[in-house]
Structures are given as C-alpha cells and as structure tokens.
Design a protein around this motif. Structure first.
Motif, short mmCIF file in Angstrom:
data_model
loop_
_atom_site.label_atom_id
_atom_site.label_comp_id
_atom_site.label_asym_id
_atom_site.label_seq_id
_atom_site.Cartn_x
_atom_site.Cartn_y
_atom_site.Cartn_z
N THR A 116 13.14 -49.99 -29.20
CA THR A 116 13.83 -50.39 -27.96
C THR A 116 15.35 -50.31 -28.10
OG1 THR A 116 13.82 -52.74 -28.57
CG2 THR A 116 11.91 -51.91 -27.34
N ALA A 146 11.67 -46.77 -25.86
CA ALA A 146 12.13 -47.26 -24.56
C ALA A 146 13.63 -47.47 -24.63
CB ALA A 146 11.42 -48.56 -24.19
N THR A 180 16.77 -48.89 -23.07
CA THR A 180 17.14 -49.86 -22.04
C THR A 180 18.42 -49.41 -21.35
OG1 THR A 180 18.29 -51.22 -23.67
CG2 THR A 180 15.99 -51.74 -23.24
N LEU A 205 11.08 -44.83 -20.72
CA LEU A 205 10.13 -44.77 -21.82
C LEU A 205 9.69 -43.34 -22.04
CD1 LEU A 205 8.05 -45.92 -23.88
CD2 LEU A 205 6.49 -46.24 -21.92
N THR A 225 3.12 -48.57 -21.85
CA THR A 225 3.71 -48.56 -20.50
C THR A 225 3.69 -49.94 -19.87
OG1 THR A 225 1.53 -47.84 -19.71
CG2 THR A 225 3.20 -46.13 -20.02
N VAL A 264 6.50 -52.09 -21.51
CA VAL A 264 7.86 -51.82 -21.04
C VAL A 264 8.07 -52.35 -19.63
CG1 VAL A 264 9.53 -50.00 -20.52
CG2 VAL A 264 8.10 -49.84 -22.57
#
Length: 477
Positions: A189, A228, A230, A238, A282, A285
């Motif tokens: 992330t 992912a 941000t 993602l 999925t 996220v």
C-alpha cells in the motif's frame, strides 16, 4: 481472485512504533521579532504513532486480539508508548539501539504549523526474541507497518515472513528507505510519491496513468498479488498485474476537522482486517478507502482521544498515568496502587479496588501482561487478553489509571510509580511480597485489605468446567 478462508490466529502488526505528541493551541497574533504565529498552548495530547497507531486502529476496526512486534527504547518516550499501547495490543518488544522516535506537531485552529522530530533509535538486528517468533507462528494475518527504523528489515523477521504459510495474508505498508516486501505478499500500500520512487521514475508525475503503470510494474518486480497506490482525496488505484487496474474513488471529505495524518495507517489496517477475514484484495482496498476517508473526515490521528470524540477509557488511563501521578503528588495527594492478573473480573476484585481507592487520592492498577500471566498461571491463561482486562478495569469509577507490566512481579513498574500505599488482598497475609521492599524504600506502606471469601478466577474457571462437563457432549475442556 477467490475469497480465502479466514484464519483464527491474531492479526500481528510488525513495525516501528513512535511517540506522537500534538501540542494544541490558539494563534491570534504574530511574533514581533519574526513573521511567525505565536501559539498559546491549550493542551497536549500523546498517542502511539507509526506501527503503534496502525496497531491501535487495527484493534478498533477488528475488535480482535492484535499483537504488535516493535522496538522501543528504555526511555521516557518508550515507556509512554508501551503504556499507551497496552490498552490495544499485546506488545512484543525487540531490542533497540538509540532512543525512541518522538514526533511533536504544533497545531492551532486545527492546522499543523510545524513538526519537530527527535530520537535516533533503530531496531537492533540479532537473534529474534522467542515471543516474536511465537507471535508470527500463530498469526492469522500480518500487517507490516514500516517506518524505516529497522523492524521490517530485521533478519529474523524477514526470515519468518518469507516462510509463512500460504493462507496467512500479509499486508505491507512500505517506507522509501525500508526493505521491499517478500514474494507472495498479498497487498502492498504505497502512496503515490512512494510508488513513483519504488518504480524509479521522476516524482513530479502524479497522473493516474502513471500510478497505474507504477503499480503494475511493482506487482511484477516484487512478485506480490496486488499493489494499491493511495491517492489521497481521490481514493486508491489497485493493480494486480493485469491490463486494467481497479480505481476506488473516495467519498468527498470536507469540513474544518479534516486531517490526513494517519490516513495511510488506517488504510493498511482496514485492508489487513478484510484479508484476515478471508476477503478478496479488491474488497480489502474498497473497505480501506471507506475507512480511511471517514478517519480523515473525523480529524485523522489528532481526533483520537481528544474531547471532541468519544474516548476509550483504557486509552485515557494508559496515556495519563504518569501525568496523573505527578499531579497528585504536586497537590499533596497520596498515590495508591494495587496489582494482579484480574483475569475474569469478579466481585472480590471490585470490592478490593473500591476500598483501595478510599485510602488515597488516586488509584493506579498494575496489570500482568498476557505473557506474565502465562508464566504465572500456565499456558491456558489468561482467559481474557490484556487489552480487554485493561478496558474493563479502566471503566470502573474507582480506578484512575491502569499500567501493564511484562515481568512476573510489578517491581520495576513500582520503581517508577513509587506509590504511597501498595494494596493487596488479605489472602496474601503471611506471604513475603516481592514488591514490598521497593514500596517501603520509597517511603510507602504495604496494606492488606479484606477479600470476599470464596471469590477467585480459579474457582470460576473450575465451576465453568464442571458445568460444561455435564452438558450433552461436554468434556470439561
């Protein structure tokens, strides 16, 4: 990608815990000798930061047991971090070289004006403590919260993470100077700037197509399931290595309290929770975007434990214990303390605590950590983890503060606490208490109070097993 099977072990957070301090104030004028605002302090709030914040948020999001493997120094900041975390996680400490990192934000009108960083501590590499290896062996999921101070790079940690069973999902919140995630990590992330740096491109390009290209490249380079990226107020992107990435937009966040501090920790903790429950990447996220957006809207990390939001009483107790003791002594008051496992709080405990509080001006309860209880009572105890025991005790009106200790006795804690009165139940009459000497050396008294006869956790457990054994199919276990 198919949904996995949830695992029963705890969520284990691995990373660098810090001490975060927010100095809140008002700024209504400029300094006469420099064009800077003058901040008039109104209050100061301390909280665990870094991986400590991730562990706290994970505990609040999941409602489950959380174990934090971290390194903090044997200094004032390190002691504060440990006390703050006791309400939320079972803390497993690694040795640290140097001093605990402390980040102080000076804030006025809901805005951060300046941040001051102190502390040079790093996790010391070497043999991994047995409790750390045990925690990772029992993990149902792992969240690595890397703040670049050596915990994620520890050779023993790296070795264990590389050999986790396939069914244990790892979420990795990376740091630019930290190690790369191990092959097979379920979700990484990075924020947009970090993804650019990991991918080796110029930081200036923060377009969505560039984020998609970076994420896809990192999936292949690191050999992980998903990356992912941000995107702040725009949500997250993602990539799982395919041609088309998933873009999860964030709800609109507005208002005077919106603050992004800690949003990345919230995002990673929420994603790890969904993966722990067997959810797809999925789904993880999408939930992470929702949780992080709500967290930012509520004021971010600055909102945790401030009067504007409901406070967890256990967190208040852990945060304020040393300030409370200092204030009590400064006003001429008497500090009373007592201690024990307090596994399955019962009427005997409550009666003792109420009577103890009447002996002075504040009552501090010293609680054995989970490891300490296991060493004293055996591998099947405690029945209630330390985080829950602290919450229950702190909720009692007669308890002013709670502190957790890892040793078999609270002697080291009492060296700092120096209570005027140390209270134990009358069932300890005739027993040479290990802590008596340290209490008396600091001018305190040891007092035994009446204990309700017949009330004990051991008897409650034995009675529960008797009842279970006579139920259909019961085996007494």
């Amino acid at each position: 990608m198919s949904r996995g099977r949830p695992r029963g072990g705890p969520l284990v957070v691995v990373g660098d815990a810090l001490l975060d301090i927010d100095v809140e104030g008002t700024a209504g004028r400029l300094c006469p000798d420099a064009p800077v605002p003058v901040v008039e302090r109104t209050h100061e709030h301390r909280r665990a930061g870094g991986a400590g914040l991730a562990a706290r948020l994970a505990a609040e999001i999941t409602g489950r047991d959380v174990v934090l493997v971290t390194a903090v120094g044997d200094d004032e900041a390190g002691h504060r971090v440990g006390a703050l975390l006791a309400a939320y996680a079972d803390v497993v400490r690694l040795p640290m070289a140097g001093t605990t990192s402390c980040k102080t934000r000076i804030r006025a009108g809901g805005q951060t004006l300046v941040r001051i960083d102190e502390g040079d501590g790093r996790a010391a590499d070497g043999p991994l403590p047995p409790r750390a290896a045990e925690a990772l062996a029992r993990a149902g999921a792992v969240l690595v919260s890397d703040y670049g101070r050596g915990v994620a790079a520890h050779s023993g940690i790296r070795r264990l993470l590389a050999t986790l069973p396939d069914g244990v999902p790892v979420t990795w919140d990376p740091h630019p100077v930290g190690p790369r995630p191990p092959r097979g990590t379920r979700l990484v992330t990075p924020n947009h700037a970090e993804a650019r740096r990991f991918a080796g491109g110029p930081a200036a390009d923060e377009s969505l197509p560039q984020a998609a290209a970076d994420a896809a490249a990192l999936v292949g380079r690191w050999r992980v399931t998903g990356v992912a990226v941000t995107l702040g107020e725009h949500g997250a992107l993602l990539s799982m290595g395919g041609a088309a990435p998933h873009v999860i937009p964030a709800p609109i966040v507005a208002g005077p309290r919106a603050d992004g501090c800690g949003a990345g920790d919230c995002f990673a903790a929420a994603a790890a929770h969904v993966l722990h429950d067997g959810g797809m990447v999925t789904e993880a996220v999408a939930e992470a975007v929702r949780r992080a957006s709500a967290f930012v809207a509520a004021g971010g990390a600055a909102s945790l434990g401030t009067p504007a939001t409901p406070r967890d009483t256990a967190a208040v107790a852990a945060d304020d214990v040393w300030d409370l003791v200092r204030r009590t002594r400064a006003s001429g008051g008497r500090v009373v303390a007592t201690g024990g496992c307090f596994d399955l709080l019962h009427a005997g405990h409550v009666g003792l605590l109420r009577e103890a509080r009447r002996l002075g001006d504040c009552l501090v309860v010293c609680v054995n950590s989970d490891a300490s209880v296991r060493a004293l009572k055996g591998p099947d105890r405690p029945l209630v983890p330390a985080a829950d025991r602290v919450r229950v005790l702190a909720a009692l009106e007669c308890v002013d503060a709670v502190a957790v200790f890892d040793e078999l006795t609270p002697v080291a804690l009492l060296e700092r606490l120096r209570p005027g009165i140390w209270v134990k139940g009358a069932d300890y009459a005739g027993i040479d208490l290990a802590e008596a000497a340290v209490v008396r050396r600091h001018g305190g008294e040891v007092v035994l109070l009446p204990y309700l006869d017949g009330r004990s956790t051991s008897r409650l457990v034995a009675r529960a097993r008797e009842i279970t054994s006579v139920l259909p199919g019961g085996d007494g276990q």
